[in-house]
Design a protein around this motif. Sequence first.
Motif, PDB file in Angstrom:
ATOM      1  N   SER A  67       0.871  -1.175   0.000  1.00 18.28           N
ATOM      2  CA  SER A  67       0.000   0.000   0.000  1.00 18.28           C
ATOM      3  C   SER A  67       0.912   1.229   0.000  1.00 18.28           C
ATOM      4  N   VAL A  68       0.349   2.354  -0.431  1.00 19.87           N
ATOM      5  CA  VAL A  68       1.165   3.559  -0.630  1.00 19.87           C
ATOM      6  C   VAL A  68       0.544   4.722   0.126  1.00 19.87           C
ATOM      7  N   ARG A  69       1.375   5.459   0.855  1.00 15.60           N
ATOM      8  CA  ARG A  69       0.927   6.699   1.493  1.00 15.60           C
ATOM      9  C   ARG A  69       1.648   7.869   0.856  1.00 15.60           C
ATOM     10  N   GLY A  70       0.863   8.892   0.445  1.00 16.49           N
ATOM     11  CA  GLY A  70       1.473  10.119  -0.055  1.00 16.49           C
ATOM     12  C   GLY A  70       1.675  11.035   1.137  1.00 16.49           C
ATOM     13  N   GLY A  71       0.605  11.781   1.492  1.00 18.81           N
ATOM     14  CA  GLY A  71       0.684  12.691   2.635  1.00 18.81           C
ATOM     15  C   GLY A  71      -0.282  12.339   3.753  1.00 18.81           C
ATOM     16  N   GLY A  72      -1.024  11.242   3.617  1.00 18.33           N
ATOM     17  CA  GLY A  72      -1.843  10.731   4.717  1.00 18.33           C
ATOM     18  C   GLY A  72      -3.169  11.438   4.947  1.00 18.33           C
ATOM     19  N   HIS A  73      -3.686  12.182   3.934  1.00 19.59           N
ATOM     20  CA  HIS A  73      -4.926  12.935   4.145  1.00 19.59           C
ATOM     21  C   HIS A  73      -6.189  12.180   3.755  1.00 19.59           C
ATOM     22  N   SER A  74      -6.067  10.952   3.265  1.00 16.71           N
ATOM     23  CA  SER A  74      -7.331  10.297   2.875  1.00 16.71           C
ATOM     24  C   SER A  74      -8.160  10.113   4.143  1.00 16.71           C
ATOM     25  N   TRP A  75      -9.434  10.465   4.057  1.00 16.81           N
ATOM     26  CA  TRP A  75     -10.298  10.474   5.235  1.00 16.81           C
ATOM     27  C   TRP A  75     -10.354   9.100   5.878  1.00 16.81           C
ATOM     28  N   GLY A 129      -5.596  21.923  -3.804  1.00 22.62           N
ATOM     29  CA  GLY A 129      -6.768  21.622  -2.981  1.00 22.62           C
ATOM     30  C   GLY A 129      -7.170  22.816  -2.119  1.00 22.62           C
ATOM     31  N   HIS A 130      -8.356  22.722  -1.515  1.00 25.03           N
ATOM     32  CA  HIS A 130      -8.914  23.891  -0.839  1.00 25.03           C
ATOM     33  C   HIS A 130      -8.277  24.220   0.509  1.00 25.03           C
ATOM     34  N   CYS A 131      -7.518  23.293   1.097  1.00 22.96           N
ATOM     35  CA  CYS A 131      -6.823  23.598   2.369  1.00 22.96           C
ATOM     36  C   CYS A 131      -5.316  23.560   2.143  1.00 22.96           C
ATOM     37  N   MET A 136      -0.236  16.881  -2.597  1.00 21.32           N
ATOM     38  CA  MET A 136      -0.530  16.720  -4.026  1.00 21.32           C
ATOM     39  C   MET A 136      -0.619  15.239  -4.420  1.00 21.32           C
ATOM     40  N   SER A 137       0.076  14.395  -3.709  1.00 18.29           N
ATOM     41  CA  SER A 137       0.253  12.986  -4.088  1.00 18.29           C
ATOM     42  C   SER A 137      -1.056  12.273  -4.433  1.00 18.29           C
ATOM     43  N   GLY A 138      -1.899  12.068  -3.411  1.00 20.32           N
ATOM     44  CA  GLY A 138      -3.161  11.376  -3.630  1.00 20.32           C
ATOM     45  C   GLY A 138      -4.222  12.292  -4.218  1.00 20.32           C
ATOM     46  N   TYR A 139      -4.101  13.594  -3.939  1.00 18.35           N
ATOM     47  CA  TYR A 139      -5.055  14.588  -4.464  1.00 18.35           C
ATOM     48  C   TYR A 139      -5.070  14.552  -6.004  1.00 18.35           C
ATOM     49  N   LEU A 141      -4.022  12.093  -7.939  1.00 17.15           N
ATOM     50  CA  LEU A 141      -4.515  10.778  -8.399  1.00 17.15           C
ATOM     51  C   LEU A 141      -6.041  10.706  -8.331  1.00 17.15           C
ATOM     52  N   ASN A 142      -6.613  11.339  -7.315  1.00 12.49           N
ATOM     53  CA  ASN A 142      -8.073  11.302  -7.153  1.00 12.49           C
ATOM     54  C   ASN A 142      -8.804  12.058  -8.254  1.00 12.49           C
ATOM     55  N   GLY A 143      -8.145  13.022  -8.829  1.00 12.60           N
ATOM     56  CA  GLY A 143      -8.787  13.930  -9.780  1.00 12.60           C
ATOM     57  C   GLY A 143      -8.408  15.356  -9.411  1.00 12.60           C
ATOM     58  N   GLY A 144      -8.566  15.666  -8.111  1.00  8.12           N
ATOM     59  CA  GLY A 144      -8.121  16.964  -7.629  1.00  8.12           C
ATOM     60  C   GLY A 144      -9.100  18.081  -7.920  1.00  8.12           C
ATOM     61  N   LEU A 145     -10.132  18.190  -7.065  1.00  3.46           N
ATOM     62  CA  LEU A 145     -11.115  19.265  -7.233  1.00  3.46           C
ATOM     63  C   LEU A 145     -10.643  20.449  -6.402  1.00  3.46           C
ATOM     64  N   GLY A 146      -9.819  21.273  -7.013  1.00  5.58           N
ATOM     65  CA  GLY A 146      -9.158  22.363  -6.285  1.00  5.58           C
ATOM     66  C   GLY A 146      -9.730  23.712  -6.664  1.00  5.58           C
ATOM     67  N   VAL A 196       3.548   3.143  -7.961  1.00  2.00           N
ATOM     68  CA  VAL A 196       3.868   4.235  -7.029  1.00  2.00           C
ATOM     69  C   VAL A 196       4.308   5.439  -7.845  1.00  2.00           C
ATOM     70  N   VAL A 197       3.592   6.530  -7.749  1.00  2.00           N
ATOM     71  CA  VAL A 197       4.005   7.750  -8.448  1.00  2.00           C
ATOM     72  C   VAL A 197       5.050   8.436  -7.575  1.00  2.00           C
ATOM     73  N   THR A 198       6.242   8.627  -8.134  1.00  2.00           N
ATOM     74  CA  THR A 198       7.326   9.233  -7.349  1.00  2.00           C
ATOM     75  C   THR A 198       7.595  10.683  -7.769  1.00  2.00           C
ATOM     76  N   TYR A 417     -20.099   9.329  -7.436  1.00  2.00           N
ATOM     77  CA  TYR A 417     -19.335   9.714  -6.236  1.00  2.00           C
ATOM     78  C   TYR A 417     -17.965  10.243  -6.662  1.00  2.00           C
ATOM     79  N   TYR A 418     -17.248  10.800  -5.695  1.00  2.00           N
ATOM     80  CA  TYR A 418     -15.861  11.241  -5.931  1.00  2.00           C
ATOM     81  C   TYR A 418     -14.966  10.295  -5.154  1.00  2.00           C
ATOM     82  N   VAL A 419     -14.137   9.566  -5.879  1.00  2.00           N
ATOM     83  CA  VAL A 419     -13.373   8.477  -5.263  1.00  2.00           C
ATOM     84  C   VAL A 419     -12.461   8.969  -4.136  1.00  2.00           C
TER      85      VAL A 419
HETATM   86  C1  LIG Z   1      -8.495  18.743   5.091  1.00  2.00           C
HETATM   87  C2  LIG Z   1      -8.701  18.082   3.754  1.00  2.00           C
HETATM   88  C3  LIG Z   1      -9.060  18.864   2.675  1.00  2.00           C
HETATM   89  C4  LIG Z   1      -9.239  18.277   1.417  1.00  2.00           C
HETATM   90  N1  LIG Z   1      -9.559  19.076   0.340  1.00  2.00           N
HETATM   91  C5  LIG Z   1      -9.705  18.534  -0.877  1.00  2.00           C
HETATM   92  C6  LIG Z   1     -10.006  19.336  -2.012  1.00  2.00           C
HETATM   93  O1  LIG Z   1     -10.140  20.546  -1.928  1.00  2.00           O
HETATM   94  N2  LIG Z   1     -10.168  18.722  -3.217  1.00  2.00           N
HETATM   95  C7  LIG Z   1     -10.007  17.377  -3.366  1.00  2.00           C
HETATM   96  O2  LIG Z   1     -10.127  16.883  -4.490  1.00  2.00           O
HETATM   97  N3  LIG Z   1      -9.712  16.596  -2.325  1.00  2.00           N
HETATM   98  C8  LIG Z   1      -9.557  17.131  -1.086  1.00  2.00           C
HETATM   99  N4  LIG Z   1      -9.264  16.327  -0.020  1.00  2.00           N
HETATM  100  C9  LIG Z   1      -9.157  14.887  -0.247  1.00  2.00           C
HETATM  101  C10 LIG Z   1      -7.783  14.534  -0.817  1.00  2.00           C
HETATM  102  O3  LIG Z   1      -7.860  14.541  -2.230  1.00  2.00           O
HETATM  103  C11 LIG Z   1      -7.399  13.133  -0.390  1.00  2.00           C
HETATM  104  O4  LIG Z   1      -7.373  13.067   1.007  1.00  2.00           O
HETATM  105  C12 LIG Z   1      -6.030  12.718  -0.952  1.00  2.00           C
HETATM  106  O5  LIG Z   1      -5.891  11.350  -0.758  1.00  2.00           O
HETATM  107  C13 LIG Z   1      -4.888  13.440  -0.287  1.00  2.00           C
HETATM  108  O6  LIG Z   1      -3.656  12.983  -0.794  1.00  2.00           O
HETATM  109  P1  LIG Z   1      -2.613  12.192   0.131  1.00  2.00           P
HETATM  110  O7  LIG Z   1      -1.343  12.167  -0.599  1.00  2.00           O
HETATM  111  O8  LIG Z   1      -2.619  12.714   1.494  1.00  2.00           O
HETATM  112  O9  LIG Z   1      -3.283  10.741   0.110  1.00  2.00           O
HETATM  113  P2  LIG Z   1      -2.926   9.544   1.095  1.00  2.00           P
HETATM  114  O10 LIG Z   1      -3.920   9.550   2.192  1.00  2.00           O
HETATM  115  O11 LIG Z   1      -1.501   9.565   1.453  1.00  2.00           O
HETATM  116  O12 LIG Z   1      -3.171   8.298   0.152  1.00  2.00           O
HETATM  117  C14 LIG Z   1      -4.457   7.855  -0.179  1.00  2.00           C
HETATM  118  C15 LIG Z   1      -4.337   6.771  -1.212  1.00  2.00           C
HETATM  119  O13 LIG Z   1      -3.929   7.344  -2.459  1.00  2.00           O
HETATM  120  C16 LIG Z   1      -3.002   6.492  -3.122  1.00  2.00           C
HETATM  121  N5  LIG Z   1      -1.743   7.230  -3.308  1.00  2.00           N
HETATM  122  C17 LIG Z   1      -1.395   8.399  -2.734  1.00  2.00           C
HETATM  123  N6  LIG Z   1      -0.222   8.820  -3.224  1.00  2.00           N
HETATM  124  C18 LIG Z   1       0.185   7.891  -4.103  1.00  2.00           C
HETATM  125  C19 LIG Z   1       1.315   7.779  -4.961  1.00  2.00           C
HETATM  126  N7  LIG Z   1       2.254   8.724  -5.005  1.00  2.00           N
HETATM  127  N8  LIG Z   1       1.422   6.680  -5.748  1.00  2.00           N
HETATM  128  C20 LIG Z   1       0.466   5.727  -5.734  1.00  2.00           C
HETATM  129  N9  LIG Z   1      -0.626   5.781  -4.965  1.00  2.00           N
HETATM  130  C21 LIG Z   1      -0.775   6.863  -4.163  1.00  2.00           C
HETATM  131  C22 LIG Z   1      -2.842   5.276  -2.266  1.00  2.00           C
HETATM  132  O14 LIG Z   1      -3.720   4.278  -2.755  1.00  2.00           O
HETATM  133  C23 LIG Z   1      -3.283   5.738  -0.895  1.00  2.00           C
HETATM  134  O15 LIG Z   1      -3.823   4.690  -0.133  1.00  2.00           O
HETATM  135  C24 LIG Z   1      -9.068  16.882   1.246  1.00  2.00           C
HETATM  136  C25 LIG Z   1      -8.719  16.090   2.346  1.00  2.00           C
HETATM  137  C26 LIG Z   1      -8.535  16.679   3.600  1.00  2.00           C
HETATM  138  C27 LIG Z   1      -8.188  15.830   4.771  1.00  2.00           C
END
Ligand SMILES: Cc1cc2nc3c(=O)[nH]c(=O)nc-3n(C[C@H](O)[C@H](O)[C@H](O)COP(=O)(O)OP(=O)(O)OC[C@H]3O[C@@H](n4cnc5c(N)ncnc54)[C@H](O)[C@@H]3O)c2cc1C
Length: 463
Positions: A67-75, A129-131, A136-139, A141-146, A196-198, A417-419
């Motif tokens: 499993s991969v952690r970018g910055g740990g913000h996934s809810w 992103g809005h905060c 940027m890592s997972g944001y 990948l998710n699509g990034g609604l900023g 893993v996106v580096t 939904y938004y993944v």
């Molecule tokens: C306070 C807050 C505000 C937010 N605001 C927004 C917003 O404005 N718009 C929006 O779209 N989203 C928003 N989010 C959601 C945000 O997009 C996700 O939480 C996103 O996962 C954050 O990235 P991260 O690197 O912390 O992910 P992580 O929690 O580190 O990772 C989540 C998952 O993403 C995958 N992943 C992450 N990085 C990589 C990588 N480099 N390579 C491969 N897989 C990877 C993994 O599967 C991992 O399990 C917000 C979240 C929080 C907590």
Amino acid sequence: MEVKALQSRIAGKVTVATDAGYEDLRRELIWNQLTPMRYPQVVVQVASEQDVVEAVRFARRQNMKISVRGGGHSWVGFFLCNGSLLIDLGQLNRVAIDHQTRTATIQPAVTGQALNQRLAPHGLAFPVGHCQTVPMSGYLLNGGLGWNWNTWGPACFSVEAANVVLADGNLVVANQEQHADLLWAIRGAGPGFFGVVTQYVLKLYPMPRAITTSIYYYPLERIEEVGAWAEEIAGQLPPEVELTMFCAQAPSAFAEECRFNKGFVCMLCATGFFDTSDEAAAILSLLETCPVISNCLGKDVNQPTIMAALLDMGGRFWPELHRCLADTLWSNSSPEQQLAAVRDAFLQGPSEKSLALCAFSTGGEHRVAVRPDAAFSMTARTLLLCYALWERPEDDDANRAWHRETIVALNRFAVGYYVGESDIIEEPVRAERSFAPANWQRLQALRRTYDPDGLFNGHFGTG
Ligand SMILES: Cc1cc2nc3c(=O)[nH]c(=O)nc-3n(C[C@H](O)[C@H](O)[C@H](O)COP(=O)(O)OP(=O)(O)OC[C@H]3O[C@@H](n4cnc5c(N)ncnc54)[C@H](O)[C@@H]3O)c2cc1C
């Protein structure tokens, strides 16, 4: 397990589940204080791209899921998977700007705030992103609604290239010329990405010179009328205006008026990304046409707002060190009905810190814009987000029950939904419904091609 061998080959740090500091580390990795009870077997805090290569090869040899952690913000803490080898990219946070090509090359753990701090002095911008703290890592990948996503698009469409360590342990570059299918997947695959996106290469934009914000506060009783009218003006506003309604705690100035609504207020917020303040003021004047404007509790109009201030404003809604649950849905139903359901739920809720918001697609007839072909493929007239936020562990059960009930009640409005902000662990079908059917099928096919042995935990991979 040859953990010592891995440690000797990398510059980063390896921690195993039996190590003394393991539990503290596990908890520190996730932004949400509501830490899931899922336990990786090994955590590898990498210090370089080469460390990632070593960690992937090690996991392959040991037959361990990654499993991969970018910055740990996934809810929901997707990266915490039982028995897995967790690759933590949290130390990879370098940024390089190329002014000539107007691109930024970033490592994954860079936050929106850090990127903006590097860009703003040069008059450049990116839809972060809005905060401030969103990595940027997972944001991406998710699509990034900023910020300004109606104009700049979801942030993933501004990813021009990426470095990826694949399941076979090889490092490749994905762009339009090579591994274009990987780039397609990076643009929206979310937590189901199979590599893993580096590093990301991002297209940058000129910073609008007169970003301007107007905020109106209405009593919660008026949320339906304001919602119905906001839907009408969303169709008239240009895409440069980001229009959002909130059900949130009232600022102290209106606390007394909102007392009977548990302190909640209906807030309408419009930010225009324009180059002149005259243009911004002319367009934002549409907000004065609300039929219940005479009920407005207070307003703050045409405020010049630099990007850093927008990030700061976002941060106030999602305070650090809280316990939270989040869910999101795209909808074409009337915002009036959606917001009435939100209001009814919030008046019954256990936490006054909870928050809902309804973001309107703007941009006239093009308001639900067709984007280039990419994994990211779900959109609609509004995006409704509902967060339970609280502090005390003893309030977990009440908040969980309320959030679940509210999500079930709101679900009738969903077209998708938004993944990145849906609880796809609790309800896995939401992963599939975050994509157009053909895009979901293609994503699964690419996963089978690039990760035939299922080394990476997928959307459902909580093991
Ligand atoms: C306070 C807050 C505000 C937010 N605001 C927004 C917003 O404005 N718009 C929006 O779209 N989203 C928003 N989010 C959601 C945000 O997009 C996700 O939480 C996103 O996962 C954050 O990235 P991260 O690197 O912390 O992910 P992580 O929690 O580190 O990772 C989540 C998952 O993403 C995958 N992943 C992450 N990085 C990589 C990588 N480099 N390579 C491969 N897989 C990877 C993994 O599967 C991992 O399990 C917000 C979240 C929080 C907590």
